[in-house]
Design a protein around this motif. Structure first.
Motif, short mmCIF file in Angstrom:
data_model
loop_
_atom_site.label_atom_id
_atom_site.label_comp_id
_atom_site.label_asym_id
_atom_site.label_seq_id
_atom_site.Cartn_x
_atom_site.Cartn_y
_atom_site.Cartn_z
N GLY A 767 0.80 -1.22 0.00
CA GLY A 767 0.00 0.00 0.00
C GLY A 767 0.83 1.26 0.00
O GLY A 767 2.05 1.24 0.16
N ILE A 768 0.13 2.41 -0.20
CA ILE A 768 0.77 3.71 -0.21
C ILE A 768 -0.26 4.75 0.18
O ILE A 768 -1.44 4.65 -0.17
N GLU A 769 0.16 5.73 0.96
CA GLU A 769 -0.74 6.77 1.41
C GLU A 769 -0.67 7.97 0.47
O GLU A 769 0.42 8.42 0.10
N TYR A 770 -1.84 8.49 0.07
CA TYR A 770 -1.88 9.67 -0.79
C TYR A 770 -3.26 10.32 -0.65
O TYR A 770 -4.22 9.70 -0.21
N GLU A 771 -3.30 11.57 -1.07
CA GLU A 771 -4.57 12.31 -1.11
C GLU A 771 -4.69 13.00 -2.46
O GLU A 771 -3.70 13.48 -3.02
N VAL A 772 -5.93 13.09 -2.99
CA VAL A 772 -6.19 13.74 -4.27
C VAL A 772 -7.20 14.85 -4.07
O VAL A 772 -8.28 14.62 -3.47
#
Length: 844
Positions: A767-772
């Motif tokens: 997994g990877i954490e990100y925001e759009v």
């Protein structure tokens, strides 16, 4: 004739009109001629481009006469008309000619490339230019340069016959061994033109540039004639270490150049068999005498020689071989007979007897090489005149114990007959052209074969390191020449790569290390594993064997020529403008990529994030041949690397699409190594190798790993207590002018990897954490842009769609994803180049 050009090629262009057309109405103008030759490790890739305009109100057909070296193959011929590029397709000769004729009859622009000589020496290229049309035509050929007399030669014969607004010859040479010298000269270079030849040489690179202006081309001030008329020649050689040659490796392939220095010459016993029939009268016999005078003076004292003159009778100069000392080496005063008869059969058999007698009488040294040099200008028409029977008689008499070199003087000789007979007997044939320099042609040929160093040469390589090689047995190695062997490696670890040489002339079984260079070139696979195979297959057609064997060799040569798009004696290349103007579905129309498609690639990385019901996508663009690390998990010893390959040819826009075509997978704990290509699947385990084909459905089950091949499109690899890898074979249209088959890679159950897993894909398995945020219109209405915050960085991303084949292996399914631009910068750790490795099974 208004145009002659090319690197190692002679090209003449003639314009023909419909009957009755006035000569003064010829209105084909040539605006530019460019010859761009790039040589990498003796592999010459030449692109000739010319722009022409037909200003007439009728179509006009241009015929090119192209002479290529025997090892050169035309690989592309294309035309650009009204901003549309039409690419040639290799077909069987009759099919190609029929398609071309139909286009010409409609007055359409068309092109045909075919071998017009009995050997690979001549090609003809026909271009029909429609009325009031511009055309840019490009001819590409490739060649492995042959080393002769201690150097490689690149020859450009230029005879424009008119002034050309833009005329340019550019040659770039790169040799990893280092360049020992480069010489560039031309027969037409005057004191005024000489400074225009720009030569730049560094340790491993050389560049030669010649581009005279329109005024500099003029033969005199205000004249329309041109000074450019003759040969532009580049000669060079490479540095050579005192080993058994140099090996260059790239992308899992190797090429071995074998030309060891300081080998002692081997004495030779040579019989010259000279046709003196009436057709040789005049200039031919004079030139032959002049050549023989020079040749005999160059014989070494340890050599032995004989001369046989023939017409309808056979007349040896001496009854036995004689030593080549100063007393014996005097020019033979032979005259032309009054007979027009030619008895080749008995003349060559008499030469064989002379050489045998020299052996049986112990006249010649025990360690020496026997050869016959036959010179004739006609057809056998007395004695035995059946050509196949003559070949059989000569082959049986020689018995593999001597070499036969055949020289065909003039155009009346049956060159194919001589060519086959030479190849059947460890020799070759050469045509001697009737010109003022025929004496030099004869001398030049003799110089090539006059100094044998080794015979019966076998080059052998470690079985555990090589799984395919081209021809590795050679009849002879001559001084100043070179032997080339290519192959595919099972592993790039060449620390103990030994080459064994078995030959007469060195101690048997000489085994040594060789110099090894890594070469950054994507052309090796195409050249050395395809082109050399085509050469071998074509030559096999003319060698001895049953009719079935020759038929099989011919069929193999045809299949390979069609598969790899080579113009050979069995094929032609045709290019026509489709009948419909759009013509987008025509197989002869190149994919003219629009701006939105120029970066199309078959290696989009899709990161599936099930916990977020989302996906991320990015491309990695690099040059063909690059190998990327995709997955690396050191705890269980799992490694996955993938190699990319480019389009078959450079598309018109110059941007090459790249694809994954080969994967290397290792599970060190389980002792499994797997190589998957678009051709086949190789499994290495417990010292054994199993090969699977995509054309079959197969299932292999073992204690540690299972393999399931679904015919034609997928391979599922299940590792015990670990992940599954799914590899898909994506087939494209077989005769697509540009695109290739490619592979797709997916990891199933990726959560089973350890937390230490990394790689271009592996780093995302947990997994990877990100925001759009900030969703906004993009360049394409249906693909909005947004801002992504990931790993402390702010990226511009685009919402798009990609095909996911995990669930539907055949058709795939469209899934939405956020596309990260510029090679995934900001999303992946570090830079894309950090993931490049040196070998398919390497970690660095």
């Amino acid at each position: 004739c208004f145009l002659v050009l090319s690197c190692n090629v002679i090209l003449c262009v003639f314009v023909f009109q419909e009957p009755g057309a006035a000569v003064k109405s010829l209105q084909v103008e040539v605006h530019s001629v460019t010859v761009d030759c790039t040589v990498t490790s003796r592999f010459a890739h030449t692109v000739m481009t010319s722009k022409a305009l037909n200003k007439a109100n009728i179509s006009q057909e241009i015929f090119f006469e192209v002479e290529l070296p025997k090892t050169a193959y035309i690989t592309n011929f294309s035309m650009e008309i009204e901003n549309q590029v039409y690419v040639g397709e290799v077909k069987e000769k009759e099919k190609a000619k029929k398609q071309y004729d139909a286009a010409v009859s409609r007055g359409q622009t068309a092109g045909l490339v075919k071998a017009s000589g009995r050997k690979m020496e001549k090609f003809s290229v026909s271009v029909n230019i429609a009325a009031q049309s511009n055309v840019t035509f490009t001819l590409t050929y490739e060649e492995l340069l042959q080393r002769k007399l201690g150097h490689y030669e690149i020859q450009t014969r230029v005879k424009p016959k008119q002034l050309v607004e833009e005329f340019k010859i550019v040659t770039n040479i790169y040799e990893p061994q280092g360049i020992s010298y480069v010489d560039a000269h031309a027969t037409f270079l005057s004191n005024e033109l000489l400074p225009l030849v720009e030569k730049t040489v560094t340790e491993k690179k050389a560049r030669i540039y010649f581009s005279p202006t329109l005024e500099q081309q003029r033969s005199c001030a205000g004249c329309e004639g041109t000074l450019i008329d003759g040969d532009f020649i580049i000669k060079y050689d490479v540095n050579r270490a005192k080993t058994l040659g140099d090996i260059q490796i790239v992308n899992g392939y190797f090429v071995h150049f074998f030309a060891p220095p300081d080998l002692p010459r081997v004495p030779k016993n040579v019989v010259f068999v000279i046709d003196r029939s009436g057709s040789m009268s005049g200039t031919k016999i004079y030139q032959t005498k002049e050549a023989m005078l020079a040749i005999l003076k160059d014989l070494h004292e340890e050599d032995y020689f004989g001369i046989i003159l023939f017409d309808s009778s056979i007349d040896p100069w001496k009854d036995s071989l004689i030593k080549a000392n100063k007393e014996n080496v005097t020019i033979l005063q032979f005259q032309v007979s009054s007979f027009s008869a030619t008895n080749i059969n008995d003349a060559v058999l008499r030469a064989v007897d002379l050489l045998r007698q020299g052996r049986s009488d112990h006249i010649v040294p025990e360690i020496s090489i026997d050869m016959i040099i036959l010179l004739t200008d006609g057809m056998p028409n007395v004695g035995e005149s059946n050509l196949p029977r003559i070949q059989e008689n000569v082959h049986a008499a020689i018995g593999g114990n001597m070499s036969l070199f055949c020289l065909g003087f003039g155009n009346d000789v049956d060159y194919r007959f001589l060519d086959v007979m030479g190849k059947q007997n460890k020799g070759l044939a050469r045509r001697i052209f009737e010109a003022s320099d025929a004496t030099l042609q004869l001398q030049g040929f003799y110089e090539e074969v006059s100094s044998p160093l080794l015979s019966e040469v076998d080059l052998r390589y470690p079985d555990n390191a090589v799984d395919f090689i081209t021809t590795n047995h050679f009849d002879q190695l001559f001084n100043g020449s070179e032997i080339v062997v290519a192959g595919r490696l099972t592993d790039n670890d060449l620390d103990n790569f030994l080459v064994e040489v078995f030959a007469q002339g060195v101690r048997k079984g000489d085994s040594r290390n060789v110099d090894i260079d890594e070469v950054n070139s994507c052309d090796f696979e195409k050249l050395f594993l395809v082109m050399l195979s085509v050469v071998y297959a074509c030559h096999s057609c003319s060698k001895t064997g049953s009719e079935d064997e020759k038929g099989n060799a011919t069929a193999k040569a045809l299949d390979m020529s069609l598969l790899y798009n080579f113009v050979t004696p069995l094929t032609s290349m045709v290019v026509t403008k489709p009948e419909t103007e759009n013509g987008t579905d025509s197989p002869l129309v190149a994919d003219k990529l629009t701006e939105g498609k120029k970066n199309t690639t078959r290696k989009v990385f899709i990161i599936i994030l099930p916990d977020r019901d989302d996906a991320l996508c990015f491309n990695i663009n690099d040059k063909p041949g690059t190998i990327f690390n995709l997955v690396k998990d050191s705890t269980p010893g799992i490694l996955v690397n993938g190699q990319i390959i480019g389009d078959k040819k450079i598309p018109p826009d110059g941007k090459i699409n790249t694809y994954f075509w080969r994967f290397g997978i290792i599970h060190r704990t389980l002792g499994v190594r797997l190589e998957v290509t678009t051709r086949d699947i190789s499994i290495f385990q417990d010292g054994h190798r199993v090969k699977l084909l995509w054309s079959d459905t197969a299932s292999l089950k073992g204690p540690n790993v299972d393999f399931l091949v679904t015919k034609g499109h997928s391979l599922l690899v299940t590792l015990r207590d670990s992940v599954k890898f799914l590899i898909l074979l994506h087939k494209v249209w077989e005769k697509h002018p540009y695109h290739r088959d490619y592979l797709g890679f997916y990891t199933l159950d990726s959560h089973l990897m350890t937390p230490n897993v990394h790689g271009l894909l592996g780093q995302f398995y947990h997994g990877i954490e990100y925001e759009v945020t900030d969703l906004r219109p993009g360049e394409v209405p249906e693909k909005p842009d947004a801002t992504m915050y990931v790993k402390g960085q702010e990226l511009n991303v685009t919402r798009g769609w990609q095909r996911d084949f995990r669930r539907d292996e055949k058709n795939g399914e469209n899934i939405p994803c956020w596309f990260i631009h510029t090679n995934g910068t900001g999303l992946i750790d570090g830079d894309a180049t950090d993931y490049i490795v040196s070998g398919l099974f390497k970690t660095v």
